[in-house]
Design a protein around this motif. Structure first.
Motif, mmCIF file in Angstrom:
data_model
loop_
_atom_site.group_PDB
_atom_site.id
_atom_site.type_symbol
_atom_site.label_atom_id
_atom_site.label_comp_id
_atom_site.label_asym_id
_atom_site.label_seq_id
_atom_site.Cartn_x
_atom_site.Cartn_y
_atom_site.Cartn_z
ATOM 1 N N ARG A 9 14.328 2.793 9.765
ATOM 2 C CA ARG A 9 13.592 3.500 8.733
ATOM 3 C C ARG A 9 13.342 4.968 9.101
ATOM 4 O O ARG A 9 13.452 5.355 10.253
ATOM 5 C CB ARG A 9 12.271 2.792 8.487
ATOM 6 C CG ARG A 9 12.537 1.413 7.897
ATOM 7 C CD ARG A 9 11.370 0.943 7.119
ATOM 8 N NE ARG A 9 10.525 0.080 7.932
ATOM 9 C CZ ARG A 9 9.484 -0.580 7.420
ATOM 10 N NH1 ARG A 9 9.171 -0.461 6.148
ATOM 11 N NH2 ARG A 9 8.772 -1.355 8.200
ATOM 12 N N ILE A 10 13.043 5.758 8.085
ATOM 13 C CA ILE A 10 12.779 7.188 8.270
ATOM 14 C C ILE A 10 11.288 7.443 8.038
ATOM 15 O O ILE A 10 10.761 7.115 6.980
ATOM 16 C CB ILE A 10 13.605 8.043 7.287
ATOM 17 C CG1 ILE A 10 15.107 7.768 7.471
ATOM 18 C CG2 ILE A 10 13.291 9.531 7.472
ATOM 19 C CD1 ILE A 10 15.992 8.506 6.462
ATOM 20 N N ALA A 11 10.631 8.010 9.054
ATOM 21 C CA ALA A 11 9.223 8.383 8.917
ATOM 22 C C ALA A 11 9.133 9.812 8.396
ATOM 23 O O ALA A 11 9.763 10.710 8.948
ATOM 24 C CB ALA A 11 8.519 8.272 10.267
ATOM 25 N N VAL A 12 8.380 10.021 7.325
ATOM 26 C CA VAL A 12 8.154 11.378 6.813
ATOM 27 C C VAL A 12 6.699 11.778 7.048
ATOM 28 O O VAL A 12 5.803 10.941 7.043
ATOM 29 C CB VAL A 12 8.501 11.507 5.303
ATOM 30 C CG1 VAL A 12 9.975 11.258 5.056
ATOM 31 C CG2 VAL A 12 7.645 10.575 4.456
ATOM 32 N N ASN A 13 6.501 13.078 7.274
ATOM 33 C CA ASN A 13 5.156 13.598 7.543
ATOM 34 C C ASN A 13 4.477 14.013 6.241
ATOM 35 O O ASN A 13 5.056 14.740 5.437
ATOM 36 C CB ASN A 13 5.246 14.811 8.479
ATOM 37 C CG ASN A 13 5.669 14.409 9.880
ATOM 38 O OD1 ASN A 13 4.854 13.947 10.672
ATOM 39 N ND2 ASN A 13 6.951 14.571 10.189
ATOM 40 N N LEU A 14 3.261 13.557 6.047
ATOM 41 C CA LEU A 14 2.490 13.955 4.868
ATOM 42 C C LEU A 14 1.385 14.915 5.282
ATOM 43 O O LEU A 14 0.776 14.762 6.330
ATOM 44 C CB LEU A 14 1.855 12.741 4.192
ATOM 45 C CG LEU A 14 2.770 11.698 3.564
ATOM 46 C CD1 LEU A 14 1.929 10.712 2.749
ATOM 47 C CD2 LEU A 14 3.824 12.337 2.677
ATOM 48 N N SER A 15 1.116 15.894 4.419
ATOM 49 C CA SER A 15 0.021 16.828 4.654
ATOM 50 C C SER A 15 -1.246 16.334 3.985
ATOM 51 O O SER A 15 -1.200 15.574 3.027
ATOM 52 C CB SER A 15 0.361 18.194 4.059
ATOM 53 O OG SER A 15 1.202 18.900 4.919
ATOM 54 N N ALA A 16 -2.362 16.864 4.461
ATOM 55 C CA ALA A 16 -3.639 16.539 3.827
ATOM 56 C C ALA A 16 -3.738 17.212 2.466
ATOM 57 O O ALA A 16 -4.464 16.768 1.607
ATOM 58 C CB ALA A 16 -4.784 17.012 4.696
ATOM 59 N N THR A 59 8.722 5.350 5.926
ATOM 60 C CA THR A 59 7.339 5.148 6.368
ATOM 61 C C THR A 59 6.682 6.526 6.385
ATOM 62 O O THR A 59 7.373 7.530 6.205
ATOM 63 C CB THR A 59 7.264 4.532 7.785
ATOM 64 O OG1 THR A 59 7.751 5.486 8.731
ATOM 65 C CG2 THR A 59 8.091 3.254 7.876
ATOM 66 N N VAL A 60 5.367 6.580 6.566
ATOM 67 C CA VAL A 60 4.719 7.888 6.569
ATOM 68 C C VAL A 60 3.918 8.123 7.838
ATOM 69 O O VAL A 60 3.494 7.177 8.516
ATOM 70 C CB VAL A 60 3.805 8.105 5.333
ATOM 71 C CG1 VAL A 60 4.586 7.944 4.048
ATOM 72 C CG2 VAL A 60 2.617 7.180 5.361
ATOM 73 N N GLU A 61 3.748 9.400 8.167
ATOM 74 C CA GLU A 61 2.887 9.820 9.274
ATOM 75 C C GLU A 61 1.861 10.793 8.717
ATOM 76 O O GLU A 61 2.221 11.727 8.005
ATOM 77 C CB GLU A 61 3.713 10.520 10.369
ATOM 78 C CG GLU A 61 4.725 9.590 11.010
ATOM 79 C CD GLU A 61 5.439 10.227 12.201
ATOM 80 O OE1 GLU A 61 5.124 11.370 12.576
ATOM 81 O OE2 GLU A 61 6.325 9.550 12.751
ATOM 82 N N ILE A 62 0.599 10.550 9.029
ATOM 83 C CA ILE A 62 -0.477 11.457 8.608
ATOM 84 C C ILE A 62 -1.269 11.815 9.856
ATOM 85 O O ILE A 62 -1.613 10.936 10.641
ATOM 86 C CB ILE A 62 -1.399 10.781 7.564
ATOM 87 C CG1 ILE A 62 -0.575 10.289 6.362
ATOM 88 C CG2 ILE A 62 -2.482 11.750 7.101
ATOM 89 C CD1 ILE A 62 -1.404 9.658 5.255
ATOM 90 N N THR A 63 -1.543 13.103 10.051
ATOM 91 C CA THR A 63 -2.234 13.495 11.281
ATOM 92 C C THR A 63 -3.679 13.011 11.258
ATOM 93 O O THR A 63 -4.297 12.869 10.198
ATOM 94 C CB THR A 63 -2.253 15.032 11.492
ATOM 95 O OG1 THR A 63 -2.944 15.629 10.414
ATOM 96 C CG2 THR A 63 -0.854 15.583 11.607
ATOM 97 N N GLU A 64 -4.172 12.799 12.452
ATOM 98 C CA GLU A 64 -5.547 12.362 12.604
ATOM 99 C C GLU A 64 -6.507 13.372 11.975
ATOM 100 O O GLU A 64 -7.491 12.988 11.335
ATOM 101 C CB GLU A 64 -5.856 12.204 14.102
ATOM 102 C CG GLU A 64 -7.211 11.638 14.367
ATOM 103 C CD GLU A 64 -7.618 11.808 15.824
ATOM 104 O OE1 GLU A 64 -6.838 12.348 16.618
ATOM 105 O OE2 GLU A 64 -8.734 11.409 16.140
ATOM 106 N N SER A 65 -6.208 14.672 12.115
ATOM 107 C CA SER A 65 -7.128 15.670 11.539
ATOM 108 C C SER A 65 -7.116 15.641 10.010
ATOM 109 O O SER A 65 -8.145 15.861 9.380
ATOM 110 C CB SER A 65 -6.834 17.069 12.069
ATOM 111 O OG SER A 65 -5.463 17.271 12.255
ATOM 112 N N ALA A 66 -5.942 15.344 9.417
ATOM 113 C CA ALA A 66 -5.876 15.241 7.952
ATOM 114 C C ALA A 66 -6.769 14.113 7.441
ATOM 115 O O ALA A 66 -7.301 14.173 6.333
ATOM 116 C CB ALA A 66 -4.439 15.010 7.510
ATOM 117 N N LEU A 67 -6.948 13.097 8.275
ATOM 118 C CA LEU A 67 -7.727 11.925 7.856
ATOM 119 C C LEU A 67 -9.228 12.182 7.851
ATOM 120 O O LEU A 67 -10.012 11.321 7.470
ATOM 121 C CB LEU A 67 -7.387 10.727 8.744
ATOM 122 C CG LEU A 67 -5.974 10.199 8.502
ATOM 123 C CD1 LEU A 67 -5.553 9.245 9.590
ATOM 124 C CD2 LEU A 67 -5.875 9.547 7.138
#
Ligand code: C2E
Ligand code: MG
Ligand code: MG
Ligand code: MG
Length: 279
Positions: free
Chosen positions: A114-121, A145-153
């Motif tokens: 699978r391909i993980a893409v980065n999402l912004s806040a 799949t997605v990656e979201i940074t801890e700071s965006a959360l």
């Protein structure tokens, strides 16, 4: 006469004051052209089993093929995209391009995972692009799949997006974990299934006992929360060995491969998958 002078003086004053802003505006214009005009590229970095070295999936990382400046790294334009409402259309492009690449690899018979893409806040400023992004992610959850940074959360809106995506069956990783001051309360209620340990903790793991202690406790935390761990930024064999001994599941870094264009990644993948023991 006085009024005229005043106007001219005012215009000159504005121009001097706002030259930084003018540059910014022209960069935003250029970036808009880049997105619609085919100047963005995705490179792909493999993520491997830290236990066996077998490649498991890839992370898509955007670059800007600028007509004059060459290949521009994301740190130089993602923040601008986030501040200028362009992040929605940029992310939609990334998602669509990742789907296209995944199909192309499948047609070539290359079993890249699978391909993980980065999402912004900041996607949520553009609700139409946002909606389209979520729809595409859900539709293609078997390949993306997605990656979201801890700071965006830190933003409740981003956490809501994450909940919505995972409820619809999209796999989610928390990126750059350890750098964003996420509260453990958030972590407990977030339905993410992977923690990606930030590379600042990983890079000097083999020589810094404090980094090793941090990585060890993230591994324990992830295990307790039934989440997987990815270590990013692995550059040396010594680090890879330590991660394996600590029971880290997945790893990614220049030791194995830098992010590569899609066709080069396919070549790397076939060679690597053929050259390691299964696991
Ligand atoms: P990230 O998501 O944490 O991605 C990992 C970054 O670490 C990538 O930098 C990758 O090239 C780099 N890296 C991987 N292994 C190593 C290593 O062994 N040593 C070192 N020194 N670096 C390593 P890159 O490609 O420059 O991307 C930087 C950041 O830009 C990403 O960090 C992500 O936050 C953001 N980004 C990239 N693509 C996108 C995108 O499509 N959308 C959004 N919203 N952000 C993106
Ligand atoms: Mg990432
Ligand atoms: Mg990261
Ligand atoms: Mg990062």
């Amino acid at each position: 006469y006085r009024a005229k002078t005043g106007r001219i003086g005012h215009a000159v004053y504005d121009a001097a004051l706002d030259s930084a802003q003018m540059l910014r505006l022209s960069m935003i214009g250029e970036l808009r052209t880049a997105i619609s005009g085919g100047q963005l590229r995705l490179h792909y970095q493999p993520v491997l089993s830290a236990q066996t070295g077998r490649p498991r999936h890839v992370e898509a990382l955007v670059r800007w093929q600028h007509p004059e400046h060459g290949l521009v790294p994301p740190d130089r334009f993602i923040p601008l995209a986030e501040q200028s409402q362009l992040i929605g259309s940029l992310t939609l492009w990334v998602v669509n391009e990742a789907v296209r690449q995944s199909r192309a690899w499948a047609l070539d018979g290359v079993g890249v995972g699978r391909i993980a893409v980065n999402l912004s806040a900041h996607c949520s400023q553009d609700s139409r692009a946002d909606e389209a992004i979520r729809r595409r992610l859900v539709q293609h959850r078997d390949v993306l799949t997605v990656e979201i940074t801890e700071s965006a959360l830190a933003s409740e809106e981003t956490r809501a997006t994450l909940r919505e995506l995972t409820a619809a069956g999209v796999s989610c990783a928390i990126d750059d974990f350890g750098t964003g001051y996420a509260s453990l309360a958030h972590l407990r209620e977030l339905p993410a299934d992977q923690l990606k340990i930030d590379r600042t903790f990983v890079q000097h793991l083999d020589t810094q006992p404090r980094d090793e202690a941090i990585v060890r406790s993230v591994v324990d935390l992830a295990r307790a929360l039934d989440m997987g761990v990815v270590a990013e930024g692995v550059e040396t064999l010594a680090t890879a060995d330590r991660l394996r001994d600590m029971g880290v599941g997945l790893a990614q870094g220049y030791l194995w491969s830098r992010p590569l264009p899609g066709d080069e990644l396919a070549v790397w993948w076939v060679r690597q998958a053929g050259g390691v023991r299964p696991g």
